[in-house]
Design a protein around this motif. Structure first.
Motif, short mmCIF file in Angstrom:
data_model
loop_
_atom_site.label_atom_id
_atom_site.label_comp_id
_atom_site.label_asym_id
_atom_site.label_seq_id
_atom_site.Cartn_x
_atom_site.Cartn_y
_atom_site.Cartn_z
N ARG A 6 0.83 -1.21 0.00
CA ARG A 6 0.00 0.00 0.00
C ARG A 6 0.87 1.25 0.00
NH1 ARG A 6 -2.62 -2.65 4.24
NH2 ARG A 6 -1.75 -1.10 5.69
N VAL A 31 -9.36 0.22 1.45
CA VAL A 31 -9.13 0.07 2.88
C VAL A 31 -9.77 1.24 3.60
CG1 VAL A 31 -7.00 -1.26 2.60
CG2 VAL A 31 -6.90 1.25 2.70
N SER A 32 -9.73 1.22 4.92
CA SER A 32 -10.35 2.28 5.71
C SER A 32 -9.51 3.56 5.69
CB SER A 32 -10.54 1.83 7.15
OG SER A 32 -9.28 1.71 7.80
N THR A 35 -6.59 3.30 8.04
CA THR A 35 -5.45 2.56 7.50
C THR A 35 -4.62 3.45 6.59
OG1 THR A 35 -6.59 0.44 7.64
CG2 THR A 35 -4.76 0.59 6.09
#
Length: 258
Positions: A6, A31-32, A35
């Motif tokens: 990421r 993703v959140s 994150t």
């Protein structure tokens, strides 16, 4: 996807575009938000990106000049709020000048509602917005910079004989000691010319510009009649700025759509 994967994608996006928003990374990476912010924080700790409000940006050197496209994706709500607050300083029938920048383009959209306005600008983008609204626009000549400003001797010469009621000035950075700064020497000279032709100077700058120092200073903060910024400016920093500028305006946040 692993954390290091990421982070590599985030770093690639920052290098390609100069900056990236958290919201865009959430969609892209699946993703959140928490994150993404954690990944940006880790990259910032490693000295690979600069952590900014709402996203990440490339690490800036004093001579680096971000492109218009990269800046236009960052802090858009803050820039719109600043534009709305600043527009009240332009009265119907006034002559105004607008420098180049993403915040001044947002301001130009607000100024379309001001009747009988004459605008002087070194920004082709600002000129397009106001021209399409039927306003009288004087566009300087000059050499185009990465931030879409027309600068240099031709720009300065075209501004020398003009006189406007108010200048709306976007800046690369502002600092109590360094004043108003830019990474581009020719833009510094052109910004001084814009200030020289204005009876009143209104600086429009979101909170991320505070403490940023570019290669060239072109004015002290004492030369600023009004500074319009947003609520993300640290309350601890406000008194010092208010002491140096004529008036400090904190733009109210935009109302959430119902």
């Amino acid at each position: 996807m692993l954390a290091h994967q990421r982070q590599e994608l985030i770093l690639d996006a920052v290098r390609a575009h100069g900056g990236v928003r958290v919201a865009d990374l959430v969609d892209r990476l699946g993703v959140s938000e928490m994150t993404v912010r954690r990944d940006i924080g880790e990259l910032s700790r490693q000295g690979l990106v600069a952590r900014v409000h709402g996203g990440a940006a490339a690490l800036g050197r004093s001579s680096e000049e971000p492109g218009f496209a990269a800046k236009s994706t960052l802090r858009t709500d803050a820039k719109r709020a600043i534009a709305r607050a600043a527009a009240r300083f332009a009265e119907p029938g006034a002559s105004v000048a607008l420098s180049a920048g993403t915040t001044t383009v947002a301001l130009a959209a607000e100024l379309r509602a001001v009747t009988d306005l004459t605008a002087v600008t070194n920004s082709p983008r600002v000129a397009d917005v106001l021209h399409d609204a039927g306003r009288t626009v004087v566009l300087s000549g000059g050499v185009r910079t990465p931030s879409d400003a027309l600068v240099g001797p031709v720009a300065r010469a075209s501004l020398r004989a003009l006189h406007v009621d108010v200048l709306f000035l976007g800046v690369h950075g502002l600092d109590v000691r360094a004043g108003l700064t830019t990474p581009n020497l020719l833009e510094a000279d052109t910004n001084r010319a814009l200030m020289d032709c204005a009876a009143r100077v209104v600086v429009v700058a979101d909170a991320s510009k505070h403490g940023v120092v570019g290669l060239a200073s072109f004015a002290d903060l004492d030369a600023v009649d009004v500074l319009v910024t947003d609520g993300a400016l640290d309350p601890a920093d406000r008194p010092a700025l208010a002491d140096h500028v004529g008036e400090l305006v904190i733009a109210a946040p935009l109302e959430e759509p119902r």
